[in-house]
Scaffold this motif. Structure first.
Motif, short mmCIF file in Angstrom:
data_model
loop_
_atom_site.label_atom_id
_atom_site.label_comp_id
_atom_site.label_asym_id
_atom_site.label_seq_id
_atom_site.Cartn_x
_atom_site.Cartn_y
_atom_site.Cartn_z
N CYS A 184 0.86 -1.19 0.00
CA CYS A 184 0.00 0.00 0.00
C CYS A 184 0.89 1.24 0.00
O CYS A 184 1.53 1.54 1.01
CB CYS A 184 -0.92 0.00 1.22
N LEU A 185 0.94 1.93 -1.11
CA LEU A 185 1.83 3.08 -1.26
C LEU A 185 1.20 4.33 -0.68
O LEU A 185 0.00 4.42 -0.46
CB LEU A 185 2.16 3.30 -2.74
N GLY A 186 2.06 5.34 -0.48
CA GLY A 186 1.60 6.68 -0.15
C GLY A 186 0.86 6.80 1.17
O GLY A 186 1.15 6.10 2.14
N ASP A 187 -0.11 7.69 1.19
CA ASP A 187 -0.84 8.00 2.42
C ASP A 187 -1.98 7.04 2.63
O ASP A 187 -3.03 7.15 1.99
CB ASP A 187 -1.35 9.44 2.37
N PHE A 188 -1.80 6.13 3.54
CA PHE A 188 -2.83 5.14 3.86
C PHE A 188 -3.92 5.77 4.72
O PHE A 188 -5.11 5.52 4.54
CB PHE A 188 -2.18 3.96 4.58
N PHE A 189 -3.52 6.62 5.67
CA PHE A 189 -4.47 7.18 6.64
C PHE A 189 -4.97 8.58 6.27
O PHE A 189 -5.95 9.03 6.82
CB PHE A 189 -3.83 7.23 8.03
N GLY A 190 -4.26 9.28 5.38
CA GLY A 190 -4.64 10.64 5.06
C GLY A 190 -4.12 11.62 6.09
O GLY A 190 -3.35 11.26 6.99
N PRO A 191 -4.50 12.90 6.00
CA PRO A 191 -4.01 13.90 6.96
C PRO A 191 -4.41 13.54 8.39
O PRO A 191 -5.55 13.14 8.64
CB PRO A 191 -4.72 15.19 6.51
N PRO A 192 -3.48 13.64 9.34
CA PRO A 192 -3.80 13.28 10.73
C PRO A 192 -4.64 14.36 11.40
O PRO A 192 -4.63 15.52 11.00
CB PRO A 192 -2.42 13.17 11.38
N LYS A 193 -5.36 13.94 12.43
CA LYS A 193 -6.10 14.91 13.25
C LYS A 193 -5.14 15.55 14.25
O LYS A 193 -4.03 15.06 14.49
CB LYS A 193 -7.24 14.20 13.97
N ASP A 194 -5.58 16.67 14.82
CA ASP A 194 -4.69 17.45 15.69
C ASP A 194 -4.28 16.71 16.95
O ASP A 194 -3.20 16.92 17.48
CB ASP A 194 -5.35 18.77 16.06
N ALA A 195 -5.14 15.84 17.48
CA ALA A 195 -4.83 15.17 18.75
C ALA A 195 -5.23 13.71 18.66
O ALA A 195 -6.11 13.32 17.89
CB ALA A 195 -5.57 15.84 19.90
N ALA A 196 -4.54 12.89 19.47
CA ALA A 196 -4.82 11.45 19.45
C ALA A 196 -6.25 11.16 19.86
O ALA A 196 -6.89 10.24 19.34
CB ALA A 196 -3.84 10.73 20.37
N ASP A 197 -6.79 11.96 20.80
CA ASP A 197 -8.14 11.68 21.28
C ASP A 197 -9.22 12.14 20.29
O ASP A 197 -10.41 12.00 20.53
CB ASP A 197 -8.38 12.33 22.65
N ALA A 198 -8.77 12.72 19.15
CA ALA A 198 -9.73 13.12 18.12
C ALA A 198 -10.24 11.93 17.33
O ALA A 198 -11.20 12.06 16.57
CB ALA A 198 -9.09 14.14 17.18
N TYR A 199 -9.59 10.78 17.50
CA TYR A 199 -10.01 9.57 16.79
C TYR A 199 -10.99 8.81 17.68
O TYR A 199 -10.61 8.18 18.67
CB TYR A 199 -8.80 8.69 16.45
N GLU A 200 -12.26 8.87 17.32
CA GLU A 200 -13.27 8.16 18.09
C GLU A 200 -13.23 6.68 17.77
O GLU A 200 -12.63 6.25 16.78
CB GLU A 200 -14.66 8.74 17.78
N GLU A 201 -13.86 5.89 18.60
CA GLU A 201 -13.80 4.43 18.46
C GLU A 201 -14.33 3.94 17.12
O GLU A 201 -13.91 2.91 16.61
CB GLU A 201 -14.56 3.77 19.61
N ASP A 202 -15.29 4.69 16.54
CA ASP A 202 -15.87 4.26 15.27
C ASP A 202 -15.06 4.74 14.06
O ASP A 202 -15.39 4.40 12.92
CB ASP A 202 -17.31 4.79 15.14
N HIS A 203 -14.02 5.52 14.30
CA HIS A 203 -13.18 5.97 13.19
C HIS A 203 -12.47 4.77 12.57
O HIS A 203 -12.08 3.83 13.28
CB HIS A 203 -12.16 6.99 13.69
N GLU A 204 -12.30 4.77 11.26
CA GLU A 204 -11.69 3.63 10.59
C GLU A 204 -10.27 3.33 11.09
O GLU A 204 -9.85 2.17 11.12
CB GLU A 204 -11.68 3.84 9.07
N VAL A 205 -9.54 4.37 11.48
CA VAL A 205 -8.20 4.15 12.02
C VAL A 205 -8.27 3.32 13.29
O VAL A 205 -7.54 2.34 13.47
CB VAL A 205 -7.49 5.50 12.29
#
Length: 663
Positions: A38-59
């Motif tokens: 899988c080349l390049g950006d797998f996750f896309g631009p990151p969010k500002d903080a780790a806690d910005a990723y909710e449990e239902d986020h694909e990451v």
């Protein structure tokens, strides 16, 4: 080893679930694939903080195992910093993000179960950042010169996910060579010059000038059979170049493919091709030469394209005319013969034998045949401070080092007795192919390697302390098969263990400690105890971190601490009262140190003064004193024939096998 079926896909840019669904569809129709790159950006631009990723986020679903890949996928860092939760998971597992998804190191090399070697250079290039002294981690989108050096230092090793049980490490042990060649190279950046000699139309004119030289240098040294990139413009376009060959490497064929993105912004019109499937089998030294593809061009990394002629309609006097711009000079006039091979078909400047020494030629530097002095792999060998490498037997009078001349000595130059100016510029970094511990150095004694792990390898040293043939009947010789004196060496090039970046140190230190524990258990079986020591010199900026482990008979293990203290007092060396605090003071490469791990597990640490003398042979000096083997102090006087070394390696490997953590 067998053929691997590989699927390469472009940047997902966060559309992870959709990409997995497409991969499954392609695999069902055209598989089964052994792995997906899988080349390049797998996750896309990151969010500002780790806690910005909710449990239902694909990451988070991926990291928690709720979003599964249908095929084993290897991902890389693209143009953005990686999300904080991904970096945290990587730090804990060493690469495994979920059951079938593995994050490659920013500059890593892995070998698949089929024996396919894959190199990765993640991140993007910026000329202002590239010269940085650091190998930046995943929190930065850039790669630096140190990142590239680490990649080239690792081209004879694997970096495998901890949870995988690949057998390819065993193949490295048995087939390790001086070659840096890889089968597949993946990067974001294009190499400079890749469009030269190509007639394949570019999807956008600006792509002709987006290549960068550091990537081209990696290609020249690793000669990948397939080079895939994801950075072909914004948005990325698909472009496949005609193949080109490396004639000096058995006609090795290379292909370059830049792949469009799966997700994210798309260019106007038809969506660029975002996947590429192919099969590849490993090559060996005995493989038949590959047939040259009919559409192969000149190698853009070995030849320069002809300068664009002035549109004058006349040829400059004294200049040989060129062909249509795609090949070498025109044929010589009638009666001309090349002075090298006597062929009438080409000028001497175009002779294919021009770069080959005549039979019987011996290089005056390394005393080997097969290359001219200008091409000698050790012609630029340098000492530990960046100056010339001393001749064998030389010892600096200022600090007793065998690795530099006195005019290059920091101690001598501090007092004005070195060179005429009394000082010298910053020492030069030793390149991986000049480092005596990097696996990519063609002069490394690979026949002495006894174990290769994920992050470190273990090798018997040249001239080990313990006599195994002559002198093996000494009363204090430990009865460890093969002698037992070994070095634990991180595969990646770092000056000291404490200079390894924190986000990369944990797996390296963990594996080193596992090897130490395994060696202690093995020694104990044979009535011996382990003494481990590291000379962590930072002032020289060019060493390669390693720990020496030496067995001593169990009857002498209680004498080790006193012996180090006694020898230290004689040399005005002081050990710190708090070893752990002393090591913390050196973290991040902030100073040099000498560390001893005693048989009972306690540590002794000496902090080196910036310009104070310290002999790199101090540890050996103490050990030969404990064993009563003063004649074993000079390692050069203890070297053996290669046949004797191989006997020791075989004996040690057989005895170490039940304890070896890499098996």
């Amino acid at each position: 080893m067998s053929t691997a079926k590989v699927l390469t896909v472009g940047s997902a840019v966060g559309s992870i679930r959709d990409l997995f669904a497409k991969i499954k569809s392609i695999d069902d129709k055209h598989g089964k694939f052994d792995l997906v790159l899988c080349l390049g950006d797998f996750f896309g631009p990151p969010k500002d903080a780790a806690d910005a990723y909710e449990e239902d986020h694909e990451v988070m679903q991926l990291l928690n195992g709720r979003l599964e890949a249908p095929v084993e996928c290897y991902i890389m860092q693209g143009e953005y910093p990686l999300p904080a939760p991904v970096i945290e998971k990587f730090a804990k597992t060493g690469g495994a993000l979920s059951q079938n998804v593995f994050l490659l190191h920013k500059s890593g090399v892995l070998t698949t179960a089929q024996g396919i070697r894959i190199a990765c250079l993640a991140g993007v290039y910026d000329s202002n950042v590239y010269a940085s002294e650091d190998a930046l981690g995943f929190t930065s989108p850039y790669f630096t010169s140190k990142t590239v050096e680490k990649l080239l230092a690792n081209t004879l090793t694997t970096s495998k996910p901890k949870e995988q049980n690949y057998t390819s490490l065993a193949s490295i042990k048995s087939s390790s060579t001086s070659s840096q060649l890889v089968d597949i190279f993946i990067s974001n950046a294009w190499p400079s010059g890749i469009t030269h000699f190509s007639s394949a139309p570019l999807p956008a004119p600006e792509l002709a000038s987006i290549g960068v030289e550091p990537v081209a240098e990696i290609v020249r040294k690793t000669k990948p059979r397939y080079h895939f990139t994801s950075g072909g413009g914004h948005p990325p376009r698909f472009w496949e170049r005609e193949p080109y060959t490396w004639d000096e490497d058995n006609g090795r064929v290379s292909r370059f493919v830049s792949i469009g993105a799966f997700g994210g912004e798309q260019p106007s019109g038809k969506k660029p091709r975002w996947f590429y499937a192919f099969s590849i089998a490993p090559l060996s030294a005995t493989s038949e030469p590959q047939p040259k593809p009919a559409n192969a061009t000149q190698n853009p990394f070995l030849h320069r394209p002809p300068k664009r002629p002035l549109d004058t309609g006349a040829q400059q006097p004294g200049k040989r005319s060129r062909t249509d711009g795609q090949g070498p000079s025109d044929k010589p006039p009638a009666g001309y013969k090349c002075k090298i091979c006597e062929s009438p078909e080409h000028f001497i400047t175009d002779c294919p034998d021009r770069e080959k020494p005549h039979e019987g030629y011996i290089c005056r530097i390394c005393k080997e045949s097969g290359h001219f002095i200008r091409d000698c792999p050790v012609k630029n060998a340098v000492g530990d401070t960046g100056g010339r490498k001393p001749r064998e037997g030389y010892v600096c009078r200022a600090c007793a080092s065998e690795l530099h001349y006195i005019e290059d000595c920091p101690v001598a130059n501090q007092t004005g007795h070195g060179n005429r100016q009394g000082r010298r510029g910053p020492p030069k970094e030793i390149a991986p192919d000049e480092c005596w511990f990097c696996l990519s150095n063609p002069n490394l004694a690979k026949h002495l390697i006894v174990s290769i792990g994920s992050e470190c390898y273990v090798t018997l040293p040249k001239g080990q302390i313990i006599p195994t043939h002559q002198g093996a009947n000494h009363p204090n010789v430990p009865r460890v098969p093969g002698g037992g004196h070994v070095l634990i060496v991180p595969i990646t090039h770092y000056p000291t263990y404490l200079s390894i970046p924190p986000d990369l140190a944990e797996p390296i230190v963990d594996e080193t400690e596992k090897y130490k524990a395994a060696l202690r258990s093995m020694y104990a079986k044979h009535g011996a105890a382990a003494v481990c020591f590291e000379v962590g010199r930072m002032s020289a900026k060019g060493g390669h971190a390693h720990v020496q482990v030496v067995p001593v008979p169990s009857k002498l293990k209680n004498a080790v601490e006193d012996a180090f203290n006694e020898e230290a007092r004689a040399l005005n060396i002081t050990f710190e009262d708090d070893p752990d605090e002393a090591l913390r003071a050196c973290a991040g490469g902030r100073g040099g140190y000498f560390r001893v791990d005693l048989p009972d597990g306690r540590k002794m640490v000496h902090l080196m003064r910036d310009h104070g003398p310290f002999s790199i042979q101090f540890g050996r000096q103490v050990l030969v004193s404990i064993l009563g083997m003063a004649d074993r102090f000079d390692w050069k006087a203890c070297t053996q024939s290669e046949e004797e070394d191989k006997e020791d390696v075989a004996a040690f490997k057989a005895a170490f096998a039940p304890f070896d953590p890499s098996l």
